[in-house]
Scaffold this motif. Structure first.
Motif, PDB file in Angstrom:
ATOM      1  N   ALA A  23       0.845  -1.206   0.000  1.00 44.49           N
ATOM      2  CA  ALA A  23       0.000   0.000   0.000  1.00 44.49           C
ATOM      3  C   ALA A  23       0.876   1.249   0.000  1.00 44.49           C
ATOM      4  N   ASP A  40       0.612   4.324   0.806  1.00 48.48           N
ATOM      5  CA  ASP A  40      -0.111   5.364   1.553  1.00 48.48           C
ATOM      6  C   ASP A  40       0.851   6.485   1.937  1.00 48.48           C
ATOM      7  N   LYS A 100      -0.591  -0.655  -4.326  1.00 50.54           N
ATOM      8  CA  LYS A 100      -1.945  -0.133  -4.128  1.00 50.54           C
ATOM      9  C   LYS A 100      -1.908   1.387  -4.005  1.00 50.54           C
ATOM     10  N   ASP A 153      -7.469   1.678  -5.166  1.00 50.65           N
ATOM     11  CA  ASP A 153      -8.363   1.441  -4.032  1.00 50.65           C
ATOM     12  C   ASP A 153      -9.087   2.736  -3.660  1.00 50.65           C
ATOM     13  N   LYS A 175     -12.465   2.793  -3.068  1.00 47.83           N
ATOM     14  CA  LYS A 175     -13.589   2.441  -2.166  1.00 47.83           C
ATOM     15  C   LYS A 175     -14.839   3.260  -2.469  1.00 47.83           C
ATOM     16  N   ILE A 189     -15.609  -4.226  -0.725  1.00 50.50           N
ATOM     17  CA  ILE A 189     -15.194  -4.161   0.682  1.00 50.50           C
ATOM     18  C   ILE A 189     -16.354  -4.721   1.500  1.00 50.50           C
ATOM     19  N   LEU A 239     -14.636  -2.894   6.763  1.00 53.35           N
ATOM     20  CA  LEU A 239     -13.268  -2.400   6.962  1.00 53.35           C
ATOM     21  C   LEU A 239     -12.573  -3.158   8.096  1.00 53.35           C
ATOM     22  N   THR A 240     -11.306  -3.445   7.886  1.00 47.77           N
ATOM     23  CA  THR A 240     -10.550  -4.232   8.871  1.00 47.77           C
ATOM     24  C   THR A 240     -10.239  -3.438  10.144  1.00 47.77           C
ATOM     25  N   PRO A 265      -6.295  -7.051   3.553  1.00 56.04           N
ATOM     26  CA  PRO A 265      -5.479  -6.098   4.307  1.00 56.04           C
ATOM     27  C   PRO A 265      -5.558  -6.487   5.795  1.00 56.04           C
ATOM     28  N   ARG A 290      -0.492  -8.535   9.621  1.00 53.21           N
ATOM     29  CA  ARG A 290       0.581  -8.059  10.486  1.00 53.21           C
ATOM     30  C   ARG A 290       1.545  -9.185  10.844  1.00 53.21           C
ATOM     31  N   GLN A 296      -5.507  -1.580  12.930  1.00 55.07           N
ATOM     32  CA  GLN A 296      -6.093  -2.812  12.394  1.00 55.07           C
ATOM     33  C   GLN A 296      -6.632  -3.663  13.535  1.00 55.07           C
ATOM     34  N   VAL A 299      -2.625  -7.277   1.363  1.00 57.22           N
ATOM     35  CA  VAL A 299      -2.296  -5.854   1.215  1.00 57.22           C
ATOM     36  C   VAL A 299      -1.528  -5.452   2.467  1.00 57.22           C
ATOM     37  N   GLY A 319       0.874  -2.416   4.201  1.00 57.98           N
ATOM     38  CA  GLY A 319       1.381  -1.055   4.094  1.00 57.98           C
ATOM     39  C   GLY A 319       2.482  -0.793   5.087  1.00 57.98           C
ATOM     40  N   ARG A 320       2.097  -0.200   6.226  1.00 57.49           N
ATOM     41  CA  ARG A 320       3.076   0.292   7.188  1.00 57.49           C
ATOM     42  C   ARG A 320       4.132  -0.694   7.668  1.00 57.49           C
ATOM     43  N   PRO A 321       3.813  -1.996   7.842  1.00 56.91           N
ATOM     44  CA  PRO A 321       4.901  -2.900   8.263  1.00 56.91           C
ATOM     45  C   PRO A 321       6.096  -2.845   7.302  1.00 56.91           C
TER      46      PRO A 321
HETATM   47  O1  LIG Z   1      -9.292  -1.726   0.572  1.00 57.42           O
HETATM   48  C1  LIG Z   1      -8.291  -1.857   1.272  1.00 57.42           C
HETATM   49  O2  LIG Z   1      -7.204  -2.095   0.778  1.00 57.42           O
HETATM   50  C2  LIG Z   1      -8.475  -1.844   2.731  1.00 57.42           C
HETATM   51  C3  LIG Z   1      -9.667  -2.349   3.217  1.00 57.42           C
HETATM   52  C4  LIG Z   1      -9.811  -2.593   4.590  1.00 57.42           C
HETATM   53  O3  LIG Z   1     -10.839  -3.101   5.055  1.00 57.42           O
HETATM   54  N1  LIG Z   1      -8.771  -2.291   5.403  1.00 57.42           N
HETATM   55  C5  LIG Z   1      -7.596  -1.743   4.952  1.00 57.42           C
HETATM   56  O4  LIG Z   1      -6.685  -1.531   5.772  1.00 57.42           O
HETATM   57  N2  LIG Z   1      -7.469  -1.462   3.625  1.00 57.42           N
HETATM   58  C6  LIG Z   1      -6.248  -0.801   3.130  1.00 57.42           C
HETATM   59  O5  LIG Z   1      -5.128  -1.632   3.336  1.00 57.42           O
HETATM   60  C7  LIG Z   1      -3.986  -0.859   3.714  1.00 57.42           C
HETATM   61  C8  LIG Z   1      -3.472  -1.391   5.021  1.00 57.42           C
HETATM   62  O6  LIG Z   1      -2.328  -0.692   5.382  1.00 57.42           O
HETATM   63  P1  LIG Z   1      -1.495  -1.040   6.682  1.00 57.42           P
HETATM   64  O7  LIG Z   1      -2.448  -1.100   7.841  1.00 57.42           O
HETATM   65  O8  LIG Z   1      -0.525   0.076   6.776  1.00 57.42           O
HETATM   66  O9  LIG Z   1      -0.861  -2.388   6.423  1.00 57.42           O
HETATM   67  C9  LIG Z   1      -4.436   0.598   3.757  1.00 57.42           C
HETATM   68  O10 LIG Z   1      -4.021   1.201   2.556  1.00 57.42           O
HETATM   69  C10 LIG Z   1      -5.952   0.536   3.817  1.00 57.42           C
HETATM   70  O11 LIG Z   1      -6.547   1.595   3.093  1.00 57.42           O
END
Ligand SMILES: O=C(O)c1cc(=O)[nH]c(=O)n1[C@@H]1O[C@H](COP(=O)(O)O)[C@@H](O)[C@H]1O
Length: 239
Positions: free
Chosen positions: A10, A12, A33, A60, A62, A120, A123-124, A183, A186, A195, A213, A215-217
């Motif tokens: 991701a 971001d 992403k 993404d 959404k 979706i 959301l996680t 996503p 971890r 999350q 998916v 991102g931050r890790p």
């Molecule tokens: O659609 C997504 O990718 C998404 C859906 C969801 O339910 N949760 C979710 O975290 N995401 C995306 O997945 C990525 C997770 O990033 P990290 O939490 O940094 O690993 C972010 O870019 C969120 O926008």
């Protein structure tokens, strides 16, 4: 597909310059992403830059709106020739249907392959408690997610986004052809931050995820290359 190819990173970040710096720092990543922050800031420029580097793209955005608006947005997004595109299941059956048709139309207008359209589910970042107390959804969380995924599948979407904790159930119910993107992944050494329903990369793949998916890790790690390496090594342990 080897396990490394199942990771989508991701992007971001706030602007196109930081995005490309990261992409060039992690040349081994083939699938990126682009989400709300970066696309709002950079517009389609980032998509062109990723394509010129032969990267696959998960756009993404959404979408969550009335059918007519969602269809217009999906047509526009599909013209870019991206690989994956998201819409919220909560937009409802009619909007999901309109979106599936719109991606075909948009892609045909520019002669590109239509993106896989994925819904979706929930959301996680939402916990069972928040689902019940804040969103006032009376179903248990796994049941709600299954209902959203089944609606998306019935309407003709290509797959769903869910947390790794639900992927086993969705895989068993929706079958192998339904794309499951997770996503909220971890590694044990990474902070969960916002999350709420996470598992490790190996657990998510074992449960049946097609794509993770992350991102931050990786992107916020002191050494993103090392973080990537640790995750891809973890994935080689999955049978
Ligand atoms: O659609 C997504 O990718 C998404 C859906 C969801 O339910 N949760 C979710 O975290 N995401 C995306 O997945 C990525 C997770 O990033 P990290 O939490 O940094 O690993 C972010 O870019 C969120 O926008």
């Amino acid at each position: 597909m080897n396990a490394e190819q199942q990771i989508i990173v991701a992007l971001d970040v706030p602007d196109v310059e930081s995005a490309i710096a990261l992409v060039d720092r992690l040349p081994q990543v083939g699938f990126w992403k682009v989400g709300l922050e970066l696309f709002t800031s950079s517009g389609p420029t980032i998509l062109e830059l990723l394509k010129s580097r032969q990267k696959r793209i998960f756009l993404d955005l959404k979408f969550d709106d009335i059918p007519n608006t969602v269809a217009g947005a999906c047509r526009a997004a599909a013209r870019y020739g991206v690989d994956l595109l998201t819409i919220h299941a909560t937009a409802g059956r009619d909007a999901l249907k309109a979106a599936t048709e719109a991606v075909q139309v948009g892609a045909a207008q520019t002669g590109v392959k239509p993106p896989k359209l994925i819904a979706i589910t929930l959301l996680t970042s939402i916990s069972s408690r928040q689902l019940a107390f804040d969103l006032k959804i009376p179903l248990e969380l796994p049941e709600y997610i299954l209902e959203m995924a089944l609606m998306a599948q019935e309407v003709g979407l290509d797959g769903a986004v869910c947390s790794p904790q639900e992927v086993l159930q969705l895989r068993q119910t929706c079958g192998n052809d339904f794309l499951l993107v997770c996503p909220g992944v971890r590694p044990t050494w990474a902070d969960k931050v916002d999350q709420k329903r996470s598992l490790t990369p190996a657990q998510a793949i074992q449960a049946g995820a097609d794509y993770l998916v992350i991102g931050r890790p990786i992107t916020a790690a002191a050494e993103p290359n090392l973080a990537w390496k640790r995750i891809s090594e973890e994935l080689t342990t999955v049978a």
